[in-house]
Write a protein that holds these residues in place. Structure first.
Motif, short mmCIF file in Angstrom:
data_model
loop_
_atom_site.label_atom_id
_atom_site.label_comp_id
_atom_site.label_asym_id
_atom_site.label_seq_id
_atom_site.Cartn_x
_atom_site.Cartn_y
_atom_site.Cartn_z
N SER A 6 0.83 -1.21 0.00
CA SER A 6 0.00 0.00 0.00
C SER A 6 0.87 1.25 0.00
O SER A 6 0.58 2.23 -0.71
CB SER A 6 -0.93 0.00 1.21
N GLU A 51 -4.19 -3.93 -5.94
CA GLU A 51 -3.91 -2.92 -4.91
C GLU A 51 -4.14 -1.54 -5.49
O GLU A 51 -3.50 -1.18 -6.50
CB GLU A 51 -2.47 -3.08 -4.43
N PRO A 52 -5.07 -0.73 -4.96
CA PRO A 52 -5.81 -0.96 -3.71
C PRO A 52 -7.03 -1.85 -3.92
O PRO A 52 -7.57 -1.94 -5.04
CB PRO A 52 -6.23 0.45 -3.31
N ALA A 53 -7.48 -2.47 -2.85
CA ALA A 53 -8.61 -3.39 -2.93
C ALA A 53 -9.90 -2.66 -3.26
O ALA A 53 -10.86 -3.28 -3.74
CB ALA A 53 -8.75 -4.15 -1.61
N THR A 54 -9.95 -1.35 -3.01
CA THR A 54 -11.17 -0.56 -3.27
C THR A 54 -11.25 -0.07 -4.71
O THR A 54 -12.17 0.69 -5.05
CB THR A 54 -11.21 0.65 -2.32
N LEU A 55 -10.31 -0.48 -5.54
CA LEU A 55 -10.30 -0.04 -6.92
C LEU A 55 -11.55 -0.54 -7.65
O LEU A 55 -12.17 -1.52 -7.25
CB LEU A 55 -9.03 -0.56 -7.61
N ARG A 56 -11.91 0.16 -8.75
CA ARG A 56 -13.09 -0.25 -9.51
C ARG A 56 -12.88 -1.58 -10.22
O ARG A 56 -13.82 -2.20 -10.72
CB ARG A 56 -13.45 0.82 -10.52
N THR A 58 -11.57 -5.62 -10.03
CA THR A 58 -11.49 -6.69 -9.04
C THR A 58 -10.53 -7.76 -9.52
O THR A 58 -10.23 -7.84 -10.74
CB THR A 58 -12.88 -7.31 -8.81
#
Length: 483
Positions: A6, A51-56, A58
């Motif tokens: 991160s 990374e990041p896991a919140t990216l649009r 998957t």
């Protein structure tokens, strides 16, 4: 994948913003990491990390990358590199597989952005083996901003860059890959701390290899010549870069002994001979005379690279009469400062849909003259120009309504403040100090001229378009175009 992924991703994001904001803030860089389990046969969604896991995106979006890389392998027997030592064949195969993975990742991202209607271009670094994963650094840029600049028709040998932005992308990804390899051996070592302008200088040298046909030294030679004066005068002149005896160049004067480009002082003296279309002619190693490019109608014509020495410490690289890179004090920049006629017409029609073609053309002519103001200015085209001139009486010079002409516009923009014209070209005020409410769209990195114009157009009661010419050469149409 590893403890500091991160932190590395955030560092890479800040690094990208620092580099590409110097070129064009509308590029809007976005960086994320993709990790693929090192086992080649593993192609499960859980073996993919984003990374990041919140990216649009998957992990499931990249589950088929390895299968796609396998499909990219050519059919039939693979090429054997016989000159390699047997111990190096495994390394060669690994590098070849990494390149297939990179290409497969790019193609996957192209499919994802196209299916979702995202106006983004994706660039990927070669994978770096790290803690059981093959880690790819992915950089995305605004497609509209990236493609707004002139690019060379095709990539050069060895994937040489097609533009300064492309060269900066390659340099950025190279630094990221280097930092990833370092983090495998020393987690505490600072990563991506290279000076942003140094990255751009490296990108400029890399891009210059296209003009120099792979010959190193042209970029630094141009800087050396631009830094010199001759009898107190700044170096101003042209130099054509082409192979010797190029059919598109008409020789005017040929030197018996070519002058090496590294002899900056003699080249600077010869630069005094260039005039109008007559230029020094160089093959990126030596200067061997004077000549000029034939007209585009000539069958022998071919677009060539041109170096234009504009003033002390400044020069430009052009191709096919398109400025591709400006270098000031050894630091390259994009050719900011030109407004595209098509984009201007789109902006005008969006705000003033009732204007006919002749009216749009006339406003474009005024805009072109405004962009020639070296000290910066603001041209406000507003439906309420007359009313705003009255409202701003105490902070402008009201004028008797008259049709603004390009020659008069050149005169009135010599003073600070905005020029107010109606959509029909009638001028109502000059030297106006704009007001407006603060907006979250403001940019603290830009000057007061840009931000005051932005505040004005965001809070104006009337339909309006502001052409903002900054002293640093940037030109903006406000409000900005949106797709």
């Amino acid at each position: 994948m590893w403890d500091h992924q991160s932190l590395f991703r955030v560092s890479a994001q800040l690094f990208a913003e620092g580099i590409f904001n110097l070129l064009d803030r509308t590029l809007k860089p976005e960086v994320f990491l993709l990790g693929l389990a090192s086992a080649r046969e593993t192609d499960e969604p859980q073996a993919v990390v984003v990374e990041p896991a919140t990216l649009r995106y998957t992990p499931a979006d990249f589950a088929g990358v390895k299968a796609r890389a396998v499909a990219l392998e050519p059919d039939g027997p693979r090429e054997v590199v016989y000159h390699l030592h047997p111990a190096d064949h495994d390394r060669y195969e690994k590098l070849r597989w990494y390149e297939l993975l990179r290409r497969a990742t790019v193609q996957t991202l192209e499919d994802l952005t196209a299916s979702r209607g995202e106006e983004r271009l994706s660039f990927c670094s070669p994978p770096v083996s790290l803690y059981g994963y093959q880690v790819v650094v992915i950089l995305q840029l605004s497609a509209e901003a990236y493609q707004a600049y002139y690019m060379l028709p095709v990539p050069g040998p060895g994937n040489r860059p097609t533009s300064l932005v492309h060269a900066a992308v390659q340099e950025f990804l190279l630094d990221c890959s280097r930092a990833l390899r370092e983090s495998d051996t020393d987690d505490d070592r600072p990563v991506l701390d290279r000076d942003y302008n140094e990255v751009l200088r490296a990108a400029g040298r890399s891009f210059m290899l296209r003009a120099a046909a792979g010959t190193h030294g042209l970029y630094d030679a141009c800087n050396g010549v631009a830094a010199l004066r001759h009898e107190g005068d700044e170096g101003v002149g042209l130099m054509l870069v082409a192979r010797r005896h190029h059919p598109a160049i008409v020789p005017v004067l040929t030197l018996e002994s070519p002058i090496p480009l590294r002899d900056h002082r003699r080249i600077r003296k010869l630069l005094e001979l260039s005039e109008d279309h007559t230029a020094l002619v160089s093959d990126a190693t030596d200067v061997f005379g004077l000549g000029y490019l034939v007209s585009p109608e000539d069958p022998a014509y071919e677009p060539l690279f041109t170096v234009h020495f504009t003033r002390h410490y400044s020069w430009e690289l052009s191709h096919n009469e398109q400025v591709m890179m400006k270098v000031v004090s050894n630091t390259p920049r994009l050719p900011q400062g030109r407004v595209d006629a098509e984009n201007f017409a789109r902006a005008i029609v969006r705000i003033f849909p009732y204007l006919d073609t002749d009216a749009v053309a006339y406003l474009w002519e005024l805009t072109q003259r405004a962009t020639e103001q070296t000290n910066g200015t603001i041209l406000v085209i507003s439906e309420g120009a007359a009313q705003e001139a009255v409202r701003l009486t105490r902070q402008c010079f009201r004028v008797a309504p008259r049709l603004m002409t390009p020659s008069v516009l050149r005169l009135v923009t010599n003073i600070d403040g905005a020029v107010f014209v109606a959509p029909d070209g009638t001028c109502h005020a000059i030297g106006a100090i704009l007001d407006g409410l603060a907006t979250e769209k403001g940019d603290s990195s830009r000057g007061s001229r840009y931000n005051s114009a932005l505040r004005y157009v965001e809070s104006s009661r009337y339909a309006c378009l502001a052409v903002v010419v900054s002293e640093d050469g940037l030109i903006d149409l406000l409000p900005p175009m949106r797709r």
